[in-house]
Write a protein that holds these residues in place. Structure first.
Motif, PDB file in Angstrom:
ATOM      1  N   GLY A 145       1.122  -1.165  -0.088  1.00  0.00           N
ATOM      2  CA  GLY A 145       0.217  -0.278   0.467  1.00  0.00           C
ATOM      3  C   GLY A 145       0.750   1.711   0.105  1.00  0.00           C
ATOM      4  N   LEU A 146       0.196   2.391  -0.782  1.00  0.00           N
ATOM      5  CA  LEU A 146       1.037   3.484  -0.558  1.00  0.00           C
ATOM      6  C   LEU A 146       0.378   4.227   0.536  1.00  0.00           C
ATOM      7  N   ARG A 147       1.277   5.509   1.105  1.00  0.00           N
ATOM      8  CA  ARG A 147       0.363   5.995   2.231  1.00  0.00           C
ATOM      9  C   ARG A 147       1.340   7.279   2.508  1.00  0.00           C
ATOM     10  N   ALA A 148       0.032   8.349   2.698  1.00  0.00           N
ATOM     11  CA  ALA A 148       0.504   9.590   2.570  1.00  0.00           C
ATOM     12  C   ALA A 148       0.116  10.067   3.724  1.00  0.00           C
ATOM     13  N   GLY A 149       1.229  10.816   4.702  1.00  0.00           N
ATOM     14  CA  GLY A 149       1.103  11.096   5.736  1.00  0.00           C
ATOM     15  C   GLY A 149       1.783  10.310   7.440  1.00  0.00           C
ATOM     16  N   PRO A 150       1.544  10.470   8.478  1.00  0.00           N
ATOM     17  CA  PRO A 150       1.965   9.576   9.418  1.00  0.00           C
ATOM     18  C   PRO A 150       1.457   8.437   9.428  1.00  0.00           C
ATOM     19  N   LEU A 151       2.690   7.673   9.893  1.00  0.00           N
ATOM     20  CA  LEU A 151       2.298   5.977  10.092  1.00  0.00           C
ATOM     21  C   LEU A 151       1.647   5.869  11.095  1.00  0.00           C
ATOM     22  N   PRO A 152       1.063   5.158  11.351  1.00  0.00           N
ATOM     23  CA  PRO A 152       1.177   4.066  12.908  1.00  0.00           C
ATOM     24  C   PRO A 152       1.746   3.325  13.831  1.00  0.00           C
ATOM     25  N   ASP A 153       2.151   3.211  14.148  1.00  0.00           N
ATOM     26  CA  ASP A 153       3.099   2.412  15.207  1.00  0.00           C
ATOM     27  C   ASP A 153       2.108   0.730  14.489  1.00  0.00           C
ATOM     28  N   SER A 154       3.079  -0.073  13.651  1.00  0.00           N
ATOM     29  CA  SER A 154       2.845  -1.224  13.747  1.00  0.00           C
ATOM     30  C   SER A 154       3.763  -2.261  13.332  1.00  0.00           C
ATOM     31  N   ALA A 155       3.226  -3.684  14.227  1.00  0.00           N
ATOM     32  CA  ALA A 155       4.558  -4.624  14.058  1.00  0.00           C
ATOM     33  C   ALA A 155       4.134  -5.540  12.779  1.00  0.00           C
ATOM     34  N   SER A 156       2.736  -4.967  12.659  1.00  0.00           N
ATOM     35  CA  SER A 156       2.916  -6.329  11.615  1.00  0.00           C
ATOM     36  C   SER A 156       2.672  -5.415  10.452  1.00  0.00           C
ATOM     37  N   LEU A 157       3.400  -4.432   9.977  1.00  0.00           N
ATOM     38  CA  LEU A 157       4.076  -3.702   8.840  1.00  0.00           C
ATOM     39  C   LEU A 157       5.173  -3.448   8.975  1.00  0.00           C
ATOM     40  N   ALA A 158       6.040  -3.079   7.566  1.00  0.00           N
ATOM     41  CA  ALA A 158       6.654  -3.111   7.147  1.00  0.00           C
ATOM     42  C   ALA A 158       7.024  -2.051   6.249  1.00  0.00           C
ATOM     43  N   ALA A 159       8.010  -0.518   6.921  1.00  0.00           N
ATOM     44  CA  ALA A 159       7.911   0.706   5.720  1.00  0.00           C
ATOM     45  C   ALA A 159       8.832   1.366   5.271  1.00  0.00           C
ATOM     46  N   ARG A 160       8.876   1.675   3.709  1.00  0.00           N
ATOM     47  CA  ARG A 160       9.822   2.650   2.983  1.00  0.00           C
ATOM     48  C   ARG A 160       9.423   3.713   3.046  1.00  0.00           C
ATOM     49  N   ARG A 161      10.067   5.128   3.540  1.00  0.00           N
ATOM     50  CA  ARG A 161      10.019   6.163   2.868  1.00  0.00           C
ATOM     51  C   ARG A 161      10.492   6.548   1.668  1.00  0.00           C
ATOM     52  N   LEU A 162       9.458   6.843   0.541  1.00  0.00           N
ATOM     53  CA  LEU A 162       9.617   7.030  -0.489  1.00  0.00           C
ATOM     54  C   LEU A 162       9.788   8.469  -0.936  1.00  0.00           C
ATOM     55  N   GLY A 163      10.021   9.343  -0.325  1.00  0.00           N
ATOM     56  CA  GLY A 163       9.647  10.839  -0.110  1.00  0.00           C
ATOM     57  C   GLY A 163       8.691  11.453   0.233  1.00  0.00           C
ATOM     58  N   ALA A 164       8.425  12.877  -0.361  1.00  0.00           N
ATOM     59  CA  ALA A 164       7.385  13.958   0.807  1.00  0.00           C
ATOM     60  C   ALA A 164       6.973  15.095  -0.277  1.00  0.00           C
ATOM     61  N   HIS A 165       6.031  15.254  -0.345  1.00  0.00           N
ATOM     62  CA  HIS A 165       5.242  16.620  -1.162  1.00  0.00           C
ATOM     63  C   HIS A 165       5.293  17.175  -0.124  1.00  0.00           C
ATOM     64  N   ASP A 166       5.511  18.546  -1.096  1.00  0.00           N
ATOM     65  CA  ASP A 166       5.246  20.202  -0.028  1.00  0.00           C
ATOM     66  C   ASP A 166       3.535  20.579  -0.687  1.00  0.00           C
TER      67      ASP A 166
END
Length: 303
Positions: A145-166
């Motif tokens: 999934g692609l997510r915009a905004g802060p990520l909640p803490d989750s032990a079941s998901l891995a994440a990688r930052r792709l960038g930021a838009h202003d």
């Protein structure tokens, strides 16, 4: 019974146990509910044990079912690791990836990159769903999934930052000619705003001041939409100030059909991440897809 049928039965059982219902398991496995129920019944008959406790309102694992589930999970994890090891020796990406992304970010930024990625890997099938709803990846059977905004803490998901838009607060030149350019944060209260519709009361726009401080910009909401494209269209038509992601506003800023009102160093950013169900052995196709997004997303977020 063949080994293939045994593994299929185990995979169906594990999916049903994790989904909490045969109906959800059927949706994720792309089978009918009847097929899932029959598969579980065959497994129970072969093992001569009841795996699920069923009532009219819910289903849960029996003690024997829980013990069997834990062993099956280890077996499937070993198979996944074996497949990942084989992946490492392949040059060609094969299989299917199901990906979900926010509607407009997905259309404008993610889809072009994934289409290019698919063209580079002709044996890879991509299925992309656009929705602003936060999807439970495991429950609905998505790989990423692609997510915009802060990520909640989750032990079941891995994440990688792709960038930021202003974000850019902007308006049509005709509107600014008629109403003037706000010079200070307090001036925004005299301006009409085109805002995102929320269930609660209207919130001020968060921005960053010239010295890096947090600033709240309050406008007089005139139009409210639950769609950012509609907000952009209304701003282009001269109906007021709008707060838009830069990747959406950039073509209009270049064409001078929108002018920036709060820009330059006064920016607030939103981070974009790729997230996926945690696994110790990420498949080659998933790793390649995440790498492709990480390489391409930052430039597109600039517009």
């Amino acid at each position: 019974m063949s080994t293939e049928d045994q593994l299929k039965g185990i995979a169906t059982f594990v999916q049903a146990a994790e989904s909490g219902s045969f109906a959800l398991a059927a949706q994720q496995l792309r089978q009918t509910r009847s097929a899932v129920a029959k598969g579980i019944a065959r497994l129970e008959a072969r093992l001569d044990v009841r795996l699920f406790q069923r009532t009219t309102r819910q289903q849960s694992l029996t003690a024997a079912g829980q013990a069997f589930y834990e062993r099956c999970k280890r077996v499937l994890a070993e198979l996944e690791a074996a497949e990942a090891a084989l992946d490492e020796g392949r040059r060609e990406l094969v299989g299917r990836l199901r990906i979900t992304a926010p509607l407009l970010l997905g259309r404008h930024v993610i889809a072009p990159l994934l289409c290019r990625f698919a063209a580079q890997h002709p044996r890879l099938d991509l299925e992309i769903a656009f929705t602003d709803r936060v999807i439970d990846l495991v429950e609905e059977g998505f790989d990423m999934g692609l997510r915009a905004g802060p990520l909640p803490d989750s032990a079941s998901l891995a994440a990688r930052r792709l960038g930021a838009h202003d974000w850019v607060i902007c308006a049509a030149p005709a509107y600014l000619q008629q109403h003037g350019m706000p010079a200070r944060a307090e001036d925004f209260a005299e301006h009409l705003g085109i805002v995102y519709r929320n269930p609660g009361p209207d919130s001020p726009w968060e921005a960053v001041g010239s010295e890096g401080q947090s600033v709240q910009l309050r406008v007089r909401p005139r139009l409210r939409f639950d769609d950012v494209q509609a907000i952009c269209d209304a701003a282009l038509a001269g109906h007021g100030l709008a707060r838009l992601p830069r990747w959406m506003a950039a073509p209009h800023l270049r064409a001078r059909t929108l002018d920036p009102v709060w820009d330059g160093a006064h920016r607030l950013t939103t981070e974009v991440h790729a997230v996926w169900p945690y696994t110790p052995h990420l498949s080659m196709k998933m790793r390649a897809a995440v790498d492709a997004l990480a390489a391409g997303v930052p430039a597109l977020l600039l517009g």
